[in-house]
Design a protein around this motif. Structure first.
Motif, PDB file in Angstrom:
ATOM      1  N   GLU A  16     -11.531   4.411  -9.268  1.00 11.39           N
ATOM      2  CA  GLU A  16     -11.777   4.651  -7.834  1.00 11.39           C
ATOM      3  C   GLU A  16     -11.789   3.336  -7.055  1.00 11.39           C
ATOM      4  O   GLU A  16     -11.236   3.257  -5.963  1.00 11.39           O
ATOM      5  N   LYS A  17     -12.407   2.301  -7.625  1.00 13.54           N
ATOM      6  CA  LYS A  17     -12.432   0.990  -6.963  1.00 13.54           C
ATOM      7  C   LYS A  17     -11.013   0.456  -6.800  1.00 13.54           C
ATOM      8  O   LYS A  17     -10.662  -0.085  -5.753  1.00 13.54           O
ATOM      9  N   LEU A  18     -10.204   0.608  -7.841  1.00 13.89           N
ATOM     10  CA  LEU A  18      -8.825   0.139  -7.769  1.00 13.89           C
ATOM     11  C   LEU A  18      -8.023   0.910  -6.721  1.00 13.89           C
ATOM     12  O   LEU A  18      -7.222   0.337  -5.987  1.00 13.89           O
ATOM     13  N   GLU A  19      -8.242   2.226  -6.665  1.00 19.33           N
ATOM     14  CA  GLU A  19      -7.503   3.052  -5.707  1.00 19.33           C
ATOM     15  C   GLU A  19      -7.830   2.667  -4.264  1.00 19.33           C
ATOM     16  O   GLU A  19      -6.997   2.832  -3.373  1.00 19.33           O
ATOM     17  N   ASN A  20      -9.006   2.142  -4.031  1.00 19.34           N
ATOM     18  CA  ASN A  20      -9.413   1.744  -2.678  1.00 19.34           C
ATOM     19  C   ASN A  20      -9.075   0.289  -2.365  1.00 19.34           C
ATOM     20  O   ASN A  20      -9.290  -0.168  -1.253  1.00 19.34           O
ATOM     21  N   ASP A  21      -8.526  -0.438  -3.348  1.00 15.11           N
ATOM     22  CA  ASP A  21      -8.194  -1.846  -3.162  1.00 15.11           C
ATOM     23  C   ASP A  21      -6.897  -1.977  -2.358  1.00 15.11           C
ATOM     24  O   ASP A  21      -5.863  -1.405  -2.715  1.00 15.11           O
ATOM     25  N   GLU A  22      -6.945  -2.725  -1.280  1.00 21.84           N
ATOM     26  CA  GLU A  22      -5.779  -2.898  -0.403  1.00 21.84           C
ATOM     27  C   GLU A  22      -4.642  -3.627  -1.111  1.00 21.84           C
ATOM     28  O   GLU A  22      -3.467  -3.362  -0.852  1.00 21.84           O
ATOM     29  N   ARG A  23      -4.976  -4.539  -1.995  1.00 30.24           N
ATOM     30  CA  ARG A  23      -3.924  -5.266  -2.721  1.00 30.24           C
ATOM     31  C   ARG A  23      -3.116  -4.310  -3.591  1.00 30.24           C
ATOM     32  O   ARG A  23      -1.886  -4.410  -3.666  1.00 30.24           O
ATOM     33  N   LEU A  24      -3.808  -3.380  -4.255  1.00 35.00           N
ATOM     34  CA  LEU A  24      -3.111  -2.398  -5.076  1.00 35.00           C
ATOM     35  C   LEU A  24      -2.229  -1.511  -4.205  1.00 35.00           C
ATOM     36  O   LEU A  24      -1.084  -1.226  -4.563  1.00 35.00           O
ATOM     37  N   LYS A  25      -2.760  -1.103  -3.061  1.00 40.08           N
ATOM     38  CA  LYS A  25      -1.960  -0.266  -2.161  1.00 40.08           C
ATOM     39  C   LYS A  25      -0.698  -0.994  -1.722  1.00 40.08           C
ATOM     40  O   LYS A  25       0.386  -0.392  -1.670  1.00 40.08           O
ATOM     41  N   ALA A  26      -0.815  -2.285  -1.410  1.00 44.39           N
ATOM     42  CA  ALA A  26       0.351  -3.063  -0.996  1.00 44.39           C
ATOM     43  C   ALA A  26       1.354  -3.190  -2.138  1.00 44.39           C
ATOM     44  O   ALA A  26       2.576  -3.063  -1.930  1.00 44.39           O
ATOM     45  N   GLU A  27       0.879  -3.420  -3.347  1.00 47.24           N
ATOM     46  CA  GLU A  27       1.776  -3.543  -4.500  1.00 47.24           C
ATOM     47  C   GLU A  27       2.482  -2.225  -4.793  1.00 47.24           C
ATOM     48  O   GLU A  27       3.675  -2.207  -5.113  1.00 47.24           O
ATOM     49  N   LEU A  28       1.757  -1.111  -4.678  1.00 40.49           N
ATOM     50  CA  LEU A  28       2.374   0.189  -4.910  1.00 40.49           C
ATOM     51  C   LEU A  28       3.436   0.486  -3.852  1.00 40.49           C
ATOM     52  O   LEU A  28       4.503   1.030  -4.170  1.00 40.49           O
ATOM     53  N   ALA A  29       3.146   0.123  -2.596  1.00 43.62           N
ATOM     54  CA  ALA A  29       4.124   0.330  -1.524  1.00 43.62           C
ATOM     55  C   ALA A  29       5.375  -0.507  -1.779  1.00 43.62           C
ATOM     56  O   ALA A  29       6.506  -0.024  -1.621  1.00 43.62           O
ATOM     57  N   PHE A  30       5.186  -1.751  -2.193  1.00 40.82           N
ATOM     58  CA  PHE A  30       6.320  -2.627  -2.514  1.00 40.82           C
ATOM     59  C   PHE A  30       7.152  -2.027  -3.642  1.00 40.82           C
ATOM     60  O   PHE A  30       8.382  -1.975  -3.577  1.00 40.82           O
ATOM     61  N   LYS A  31       6.477  -1.566  -4.680  1.00 37.98           N
ATOM     62  CA  LYS A  31       7.168  -0.982  -5.841  1.00 37.98           C
ATOM     63  C   LYS A  31       7.979   0.235  -5.419  1.00 37.98           C
ATOM     64  O   LYS A  31       9.143   0.394  -5.815  1.00 37.98           O
ATOM     65  N   ASP A  32       7.385   1.095  -4.594  1.00 35.94           N
ATOM     66  CA  ASP A  32       8.097   2.290  -4.139  1.00 35.94           C
ATOM     67  C   ASP A  32       9.340   1.921  -3.327  1.00 35.94           C
ATOM     68  O   ASP A  32      10.416   2.487  -3.516  1.00 35.94           O
ATOM     69  N   LYS A  33       9.184   0.951  -2.422  1.00 38.27           N
ATOM     70  CA  LYS A  33      10.323   0.532  -1.598  1.00 38.27           C
ATOM     71  C   LYS A  33      11.406  -0.125  -2.455  1.00 38.27           C
ATOM     72  O   LYS A  33      12.598   0.102  -2.252  1.00 38.27           O
TER      73      LYS A  33
END
Length: 124
Positions: A22-39
């Motif tokens: 849950e902590k990881l899912e709320n981490d902005e850095r992880l969200k940015a990395e996932l968005a980069f990976k998807d793009k």
């Protein structure tokens, strides 16, 4: 350990891992990395490229030196020949390893640093 205590321990570990997730899912850095990976994956699909193609495009050399060829015999490579000359006696010792008896005697008598300073040359 009883089966019940194993169950309780695993349940506690599961709760701890869920909290960390849950902590990881709320981490902005992880969200940015996932968005980069998807793009990036979408771009790769759009242009028909694989991950290896992208890596080769960004780093054509592979980031590493080519591996050295093993010796022809398949064993380990030969050690370098070291030649020492004792300035006190003029005696010369040629060795490929540190276990040469005269060299060991010199190191015991004069000290390792002193004997290493007597190194004349190193040959392949």
């Amino acid at each position: 350990m009883s089966l019940l205590s194993q169950y309780v321990q695993k349940e506690q570990q599961l709760k701890q891992i869920q909290e960390e997730l849950e902590k990881l899912e709320n981490d902005e850095r992880l969200k940015a990395e996932l968005a980069f990976k998807d793009k990036l994956e979408a771009l790769m699909r759009e242009f028909g490229k694989s991950a290896a193609d992208v890596i080769n495009l960004l780093d054509p050399q592979g980031g590493t030196k080519p591996a050295a060829k093993p010796p022809a015999g398949g064993g380990r490579r030969k050690r370098k020949l070291k030649i020492y000359k004792n300035p006190n006696t003029g005696e010369v010792v040629e060795t490929r390893g540190g276990n040469q008896k005269t060299l060991k005697a010199w190191k015991d008598q004069y000290g390792q640093d002193t004997v290493e300073s007597w190194l004349v040359r190193v040959e392949e």
